[in-house]
Scaffold this active site. Structure first.
Site, PDB file in Angstrom:
ATOM      1  CG  ASP A 106      -2.014   1.151   1.467  1.00  0.00           C
ATOM      2  OD1 ASP A 106      -2.554   1.457   2.437  1.00  0.00           O
ATOM      3  OD2 ASP A 106      -2.061   1.747   0.119  1.00  0.00           O
ATOM      4  CG  ASN A 114      -4.354  11.515  -6.109  1.00  0.00           C
ATOM      5  OD1 ASN A 114      -3.769  12.075  -6.940  1.00  0.00           O
ATOM      6  ND2 ASN A 114      -5.218  10.338  -6.072  1.00  0.00           N
ATOM      7  CG  HIS A 119      -6.851  13.218  -9.336  1.00  0.00           C
ATOM      8  ND1 HIS A 119      -6.929  12.128  -8.474  1.00  0.00           N
ATOM      9  CD2 HIS A 119      -7.669  14.129  -8.917  1.00  0.00           C
ATOM     10  CE1 HIS A 119      -7.929  12.277  -7.652  1.00  0.00           C
ATOM     11  NE2 HIS A 119      -8.413  13.537  -7.967  1.00  0.00           N
ATOM     12  CG  ASP A 123      -2.775   9.595 -12.513  1.00  0.00           C
ATOM     13  OD1 ASP A 123      -3.313   8.787 -11.615  1.00  0.00           O
ATOM     14  OD2 ASP A 123      -3.534  10.200 -13.456  1.00  0.00           O
ATOM     15  CD  GLU A 149      -4.206   4.103  -1.691  1.00  0.00           C
ATOM     16  OE1 GLU A 149      -4.440   4.144  -0.843  1.00  0.00           O
ATOM     17  OE2 GLU A 149      -4.902   4.233  -2.645  1.00  0.00           O
TER      18      GLU A 149
END
Length: 184
Positions: A106, A114, A119, A123, A149
């Protein structure tokens, strides 16, 4: 392109000649009017479109298959592809009395990154983490993006001590890595 069937009475002289030759079963080169039509720009356009369609029909299924098994963003397998592959590998390991371990990884603090940086930065972070994890694995290991994630890894022929070593190697490599998102 639409084909129109004509009765012999509705044909012009050239069409009738081709029709009569076809009915008579004559072999050999097609008559001159047909050869002229085959070499026409219209026919060339049809042949080009047909070639494009054939390429599309060849490439599209392969691309669709690739899309179905890989996450476009990271380029690694998705969960839908990973789970049946994992089941097959797990069954194989059990049958041959081999060991294997499963890691769930994780990306801590991902939601905060984020939210704070957007975003696109998130990404880019996911792509970088996927790349680091992939580079830390052997070619026999399986890696996928499980959800959000979270990444999932199957380590073939690896006991719990070996999996701890792999997990620590991934953790330290991710921690060493830096990502510059729009100057942040």
């Amino acid at each position: 392109m639409r084909l129109k069937l004509l009765s012999p009475g509705a044909m012009n002289a050239d069409q009738k000649e081709v029709h009569d030759e076809a009915i008579a079963g004559k072999r050999g080169a097609p008559p001159a009017p047909m050869m002229a039509w085959l070499g026409s720009p219209e026919m060339a356009r049809h042949a080009t479109r047909l070639g494009e369609q054939l390429r599309f029909n060849t490439i599209f299924p392969a691309k669709l298959s690739e899309i179905a098994i890989r996450v476009d963003l990271t380029g690694i397998s998705n969960r839908r592809h990973f789970l049946p592959t994992l089941q097959r590998e797990w069954d194989l390991a059990r049958r041959h009395q081999q060991i294997g371990t499963l890691l769930l990884i994780d990306a801590d603090g991902f939601k905060g990154i984020n939210d704070a940086h957007g975003h696109l930065c998130g990404d880019a972070l996911l792509c970088e983490v996927a790349k680091v994890i992939g580079a830390s694995l052997r070619h026999v290991d399986l890696l996928a993006r499980f959800c959000g994630e979270v990444f999932i890894v199957f380590l073939a022929h690896t006991d719990s001590f070996g999996s701890l070593d792999v997990a620590e190697r991934i953790r330290s490599r991710v921690a060493e890595n830096s990502l510059d998102c729009n100057g942040t």
